[in-house]
Design a protein around this motif. Structure first.
Motif, PDB file in Angstrom:
ATOM      1  N   GLU A  73      56.535  47.000  60.001  1.00  0.00           N
ATOM      2  CA  GLU A  73      57.439  47.526  61.008  1.00  0.00           C
ATOM      3  C   GLU A  73      57.875  46.408  61.939  1.00  0.00           C
ATOM      4  OE1 GLU A  73      55.243  49.765  64.131  1.00  0.00           O
ATOM      5  OE2 GLU A  73      53.602  49.473  62.720  1.00  0.00           O
ATOM      6  N   ASP A 133      68.789  51.277  52.388  1.00  0.00           N
ATOM      7  CA  ASP A 133      68.508  52.713  52.307  1.00  0.00           C
ATOM      8  C   ASP A 133      69.804  53.510  52.199  1.00  0.00           C
ATOM      9  OD1 ASP A 133      65.849  52.158  52.481  1.00  0.00           O
ATOM     10  OD2 ASP A 133      65.603  52.794  54.560  1.00  0.00           O
ATOM     11  N   PHE A 162      63.579  63.510  53.264  1.00  0.00           N
ATOM     12  CA  PHE A 162      64.075  62.215  53.746  1.00  0.00           C
ATOM     13  C   PHE A 162      63.562  61.954  55.164  1.00  0.00           C
ATOM     14  CE2 PHE A 162      67.968  62.707  50.825  1.00  0.00           C
ATOM     15  CZ  PHE A 162      67.402  61.898  49.863  1.00  0.00           C
ATOM     16  N   ARG A 206      74.211  55.711  46.265  1.00  0.00           N
ATOM     17  CA  ARG A 206      74.001  55.560  44.834  1.00  0.00           C
ATOM     18  C   ARG A 206      73.636  56.890  44.180  1.00  0.00           C
ATOM     19  NH1 ARG A 206      69.607  54.325  41.837  1.00  0.00           N
ATOM     20  NH2 ARG A 206      69.884  52.974  40.016  1.00  0.00           N
ATOM     21  N   ALA A 252      56.111  45.424  52.507  1.00  0.00           N
ATOM     22  CA  ALA A 252      57.452  45.988  52.403  1.00  0.00           C
ATOM     23  C   ALA A 252      57.725  46.904  53.594  1.00  0.00           C
ATOM     24  CB  ALA A 252      57.589  46.768  51.110  1.00  0.00           C
ATOM     25  N   HIS A 253      56.663  47.408  54.191  1.00  0.00           N
ATOM     26  CA  HIS A 253      56.848  48.347  55.277  1.00  0.00           C
ATOM     27  C   HIS A 253      56.516  47.770  56.630  1.00  0.00           C
ATOM     28  CE1 HIS A 253      58.316  52.120  53.919  1.00  0.00           C
ATOM     29  NE2 HIS A 253      57.792  51.841  52.760  1.00  0.00           N
ATOM     30  N   MET A 283      60.110  60.638  55.509  1.00  0.00           N
ATOM     31  CA  MET A 283      59.843  59.346  54.866  1.00  0.00           C
ATOM     32  C   MET A 283      60.129  58.200  55.829  1.00  0.00           C
ATOM     33  SD  MET A 283      61.400  60.066  51.092  1.00  0.00           S
ATOM     34  CE  MET A 283      61.298  58.363  50.626  1.00  0.00           C
ATOM     35  N   PRO A 284      59.497  57.049  55.574  1.00  0.00           N
ATOM     36  CA  PRO A 284      59.663  55.912  56.491  1.00  0.00           C
ATOM     37  C   PRO A 284      60.947  55.138  56.233  1.00  0.00           C
ATOM     38  CG  PRO A 284      58.119  55.335  54.767  1.00  0.00           C
ATOM     39  CD  PRO A 284      58.519  56.764  54.520  1.00  0.00           C
ATOM     40  N   MET A 285      62.065  55.821  56.066  1.00  0.00           N
ATOM     41  CA  MET A 285      63.323  55.117  55.809  1.00  0.00           C
ATOM     42  C   MET A 285      64.139  55.007  57.098  1.00  0.00           C
ATOM     43  SD  MET A 285      65.028  58.212  53.619  1.00  0.00           S
ATOM     44  CE  MET A 285      66.740  57.746  53.721  1.00  0.00           C
ATOM     45  N   THR A 322      71.055  53.356  48.754  1.00  0.00           N
ATOM     46  CA  THR A 322      70.287  54.209  47.838  1.00  0.00           C
ATOM     47  C   THR A 322      70.804  55.645  47.905  1.00  0.00           C
ATOM     48  OG1 THR A 322      68.352  52.823  48.173  1.00  0.00           O
ATOM     49  CG2 THR A 322      67.964  54.985  47.225  1.00  0.00           C
ATOM     50  N   ILE A 323      71.146  56.099  49.115  1.00  0.00           N
ATOM     51  CA  ILE A 323      71.671  57.469  49.273  1.00  0.00           C
ATOM     52  C   ILE A 323      73.070  57.573  48.653  1.00  0.00           C
ATOM     53  CG2 ILE A 323      72.352  59.215  50.958  1.00  0.00           C
ATOM     54  CD1 ILE A 323      69.373  58.849  50.857  1.00  0.00           C
ATOM     55  N   TRP A 381      67.304  46.764  55.919  1.00  0.00           N
ATOM     56  CA  TRP A 381      66.729  47.975  55.318  1.00  0.00           C
ATOM     57  C   TRP A 381      67.655  49.164  55.490  1.00  0.00           C
ATOM     58  CZ3 TRP A 381      64.003  47.286  51.554  1.00  0.00           C
ATOM     59  CH2 TRP A 381      62.920  46.403  51.522  1.00  0.00           C
TER      60      TRP A 381
END
Lengths: 286, 319
Positions: A19, A33, A118, A39, A16-17, A121-123, A36-37, A29
C-alpha cells in the motif's frame, strides 16, 4: 480436490499489494484496474458478437428509417439537402440513446452482487466506474464510426475542413461521455429493473424534444424554449455548423452560442455526475 | 499481522436505516482459524453485519476489526485480508469460469501470466477444470457457487465471509459447497458464515452466534447451545391415538412438567433432567396402564428447538 490450501496460493501480503506505493504507483494501478474492467466488456463482445451487432444495428435502422422512410415528408430550411440536414441530428440522437445500455450494465452488476465483490476487493476505487466509462466510450466510437460510414453511403457529406469535421465528431463523443456518467450514476443509485425501463423511456423525450428533427421556432413558446435548452440541441446545432450542413438558424442566445454550449453542457454534466458516481460507488448508502 | 486476539471482532455495532436499526449492540468475537456461524431468521441483521465487516457498509455506531485492521479507518487493509462470497453468485455470466478467475486475479494485481496460472489451479481444485471454458451462464447452481468460492480465494485470504452460501442449492450442490468450505478451513482460513439453516451451522461451525433483532442473543458451541435448553428430551409414540391423553398424564405425573403432545404423530415429548429414572418410570407406568407404545427415545434437543426457544425468549424481552 486437494485437502489443503494450494501451497502456491499467492500471499495477500505480497509486494504486489504494497500500500506504500507513492502517487505514481497508485495511478498506475488505477489505470491497470480500469483497463481490466474495460477488458471485461471487450471479452463480452468477443463471446457474444451477435449482441454487439444487434446493438449497432439499431441506430443504423433509425438512420435508414428517418433518411428514406420519413425523408420525403420533410422540407429543409433554406432548401438544402435533406440527408445533409438530417445526419447531424441522427448522430447526436444516437449519442443520447446509448445511455440505456450503460444503465443496464451497471444495474445488472449491482443486482447480481458483482459490484459488491469489486468493492470488497483491494482494487483502485475509481477503476469500476472509469473502466465502465471507457468500455462505453469505445463502443460509442465504433457506433459513431459506422453511422458516419452509413451517412456517407446515404449521400451525406461534410462541407467544411477535415479539422472542423473532426471537431464535430469530438463534440458528439463529448456529449456521450457526459451522459455515460449520468447513466452510471442512475445505475448505481436506483435499484431494480424499473430504472432501466425508466431510462429507456426518458431517452425518447430527451431525444425528440430537441431541434434534431423540428425547428424549435415552430413549437409552442415554452416547449421551444425547453427544446432550445436541451443539451442535445446545442450539440446538434454545433455539429451542423462544423460539418457545414444546413440548419435551423435561430435568434435566441442559446442558438447563437451553440458551439460554446456544446462544450459547456457536457462539462457541466460531468462536473456534477462524476463526483456523485465516485462517492456513490465508495459509500453505497443503503 | 497485528491481530487483537481475533480474526473478527465487533463491539457495539449499530446500523440504522431511517428509524429502524438493522444492527444494534452487535458484539462478536471470532478466534483465528475457527469457523463461526451467524444463525438467524431473515431480517435478523446477519447480512448487514457481514456488509459492515467487509467494508461495504459504514456502521453508525461501534467498532469492528478484521484481521487486526479497523474496518472504518483501514478499509483498504481489511479488503486485502478478506474474501467475500455474497448471497448471489457474484460472477460474470457471459465470461467463462477461467476468464472470471483471470479477471479477479488481475484485479488482485497478479499480472496476466500469474493470474492465468492461478485460475487453472483454482479450477482444478474446485473441480471446474472440465467446464472452465464454458460461459458461466451454462453452469449449474452448485458450479456457480464453487466458482464464486474460487474467486474469493485468489489470494488465499486469512478471513473468508460466506453469506448464506447454500441458499437455493439442491442437496448435492450443498454438499459440494460444504466440502469446499471444510477444505478451506483445513488450510487455516478463518470463516464467518451466515445461515438460516441450523443443520448447516451444526455441520460447519465450531461456534454459533444466534442473531435476532440486530444483535447476538446467544453464543456457544452447537453442543453448549443444545444443553442450554434444559438437557435431554424424552419422546414417545403411542400405538392408539385414543391413548395419547393417558400417556401425557403419566408423563406429566412422573416428570413433573407439562409435556408437548403431537396428535397427528401420536407423540408425547418432554424435557427431562434425570434421564434413566424418567425413562424407566414412564415405561413401567405405561405398562401398568396397558398403553401400547410404538417407540420411546431419549435424545438431545435439535438446534431447531434451541433456536426457536432462544428467539422466542428474545421477542418476549423486547416486547
Amino acid at each position: 480436490m486437494n485437502a489443503t490450501a494450494a501451497p502456491s496460493a499467492p500471499s495477500a501480503a505480497g509486494p504486489a499489494h504494497g500500500e506504500a506505493g507513492g502517487f505514481a504507483a497508485r495511478v498506475r494501478w488505477a489505470v491497470a484496474d480500469g483497463w481490466t474492467i474495460t477488458r471485461r466488456d471487450v471479452l463480452h463482445w468477443l463471446r457474444r458478437p451477435g449482441q454487439l451487432v444487434a446493438g449497432l444495428l439499431f441506430p443504423v435502422m433509425m438512420l435508414l428509417m428517418f433518411g428514406f422512410l420519413f425523408g420525403g415528408a420533410m422540407t429543409v430550411p433554406g432548401g438544402g439537402d435533406y440527408r445533409e440536414f438530417l445526419m447531424p441530428g441522427m448522430f447526436a440522437m444516437t449519442m443520447v440513446f446509448g445511455v440505456g445500455e450503460t444503465v443496464t450494465a451497471v444495474s445488472h452488476d449491482m443486482a447480481r452482487g458483482v459490484t459488491d465483490r469489486f468493492r470488497s476487493m483491494p482494487m483502485a476505487p475509481s477503476a469500476v466506474v472509469v473502466g465502465r466509462c471507457a468500455a462505453d466510450m469505445l463502443r460509442s466510437a465504433i457506433t459513431l464510426a459506422i453511422l458516419l460510414g452509413c451517412g456517407l453511403l446515404a449521400g451525406w457529406q461534410w462541407n467544411g475542413t477535415g479539422g472542423e469535421a473532426a471537431a464535430a465528431v469530438g463534440l458528439l463523443l463529448l456529449l456521450r461521455f457526459s451522459l455515460v456518467w449520468l447513466g452510471i450514476y442512475v445505475g448505481l443509485a436506483v435499484r431494480g429493473e424499473g430504472a432501466v425501463t425508466a431510462v429507456h423511456t426518458l431517452e425518447f423525450p430527451l431525444g425528440f424534444l430537441s431541434n434534431a428533427f423540428a425547428a424549435t421556432a415552430t413549437m409552442p413558446l415554452w416547449l421551444g424554449t425547453v427544446a432550445d435548452w436541451n443539451p442535445l440541441s446545442s450539440t446538434v446545432t454545433a455539429t451542423r455548423e462544423l460539418f457545414g450542413n444546413p440548419g435551423w438558424g435561430g435568434e435566441t442566445w442559446i442558438a447563437q452560442n451553440a458551439l460554446l454550449m456544446a462544450v459547456v453542457w457536457p462539462l457541466a454534466i460531468v462536473a456534477v455526475f462524476f463526483p456523485l458516481c465516485v462517492r456513490r460507488y465508495r459509500d453505497m448508502a443503503g | 499481522m497485528e491481530t487483537t486476539g481475533g480474526a473478527v471482532t465487533a463491539r457495539g455495532l449499530g446500523k440504522r436505516y431511517g428509524r429502524s436499526w438493522a444492527l444494534r449492540g452487535f458484539d462478536l468475537h471470532v478466534p483465528v482459524g475457527s469457523v463461526c456461524g451467524l444463525l438467524g431468521p431473515n431480517g435478523a441483521g446477519k447480512t448487514t453485519a457481514v456488509r459492515v465487516l467487509t467494508t461495504l457498509l459504514r456502521a453508525d455506531e461501534g467498532t469492528a476489526s478484521v484481521a487486526g485492521h479497523d474496518v472504518a479507518a483501514h478499509g483498504d487493509r481489511v479488503r486485502r485480508s478478506i474474501g467475500l462470497v455474497g448471497q448471489n453468485a457474484a460472477v460474470d455470466e457471459v465470461l467463462s469460469g477461467r476468464q472470471n478467475l483471470e479477471m479477479f486475479g488481475r484485479l488482485h494485481h497478479l499480472g496476466s501470466r500469474r493470474a492465468a496460472a492461478r485460475a487453472d489451479e483454482l479450477l482444478e481444485r474446485f473441480r471446474l477444470a472440465d467446464t472452465g471454458r464454458k460461459p458461466v451462464g451454462a453452469y449449474s447452481g452448485g458450479m456457480r457457487r464453487r466458482l464464486d468460492l474460487a474467486a474469493s480465494m485468489i489470494l488465499a485470504p486469512p478471513v473468508l465471509f460466506l453469506d448464506e452460501p447454500t441458499t437455493g442449492l439442491d442437496p448435492r450442490s450443498r454438499d459440494e459447497v460444504w466440502g469446499a468450505v471444510r477444505e478451506l478451513v483445513a488450510g487455516g482460513t478463518t470463516v464467518l458464515l451466515t445461515t438460516q439453516y441450523l443443520e448447516e451451522a451444526d455441520r460447519l461451525a465450531d461456534r454459533i452466534s444466534v442473531v435476532s433483532s440486530g444483535r447476538v442473543v446467544a453464543e456457544g458451541t452447537p453442543g453448549e447451545l443444545k444443553s442450554r435448553l434444559g438437557g435431554d428430551r424424552l419422546d414417545l409414540v403411542v400405538r392408539d391415538p385414543a391413548a395419547l391423553a393417558g400417556a401425557a398424564g403419566i408423563v406429566r405425573r412422573v416428570v413433573g412438567a407439562e409435556p408437548d403432545t403431537d396428535v397427528e404423530n401420536r407423540r408425547v415429548g418432554v424435557g427431562v433432567e434425570d434421564r434413566v429414572a424418567a425413562l424407566t418410570e414412564v415405561v413401567r407406568a405405561l405398562e401398568e396402564q396397558r398403553i401400547g407404545v410404538e417407540d420411546v427415545v431419549l435424545r438431545r434437543p435439535t438446534l431447531d428447538e434451541v433456536f426457536l426457544h432462544l428467539t422466542e425468549a428474545e421477542e418476549e424481552t423486547t416486547r
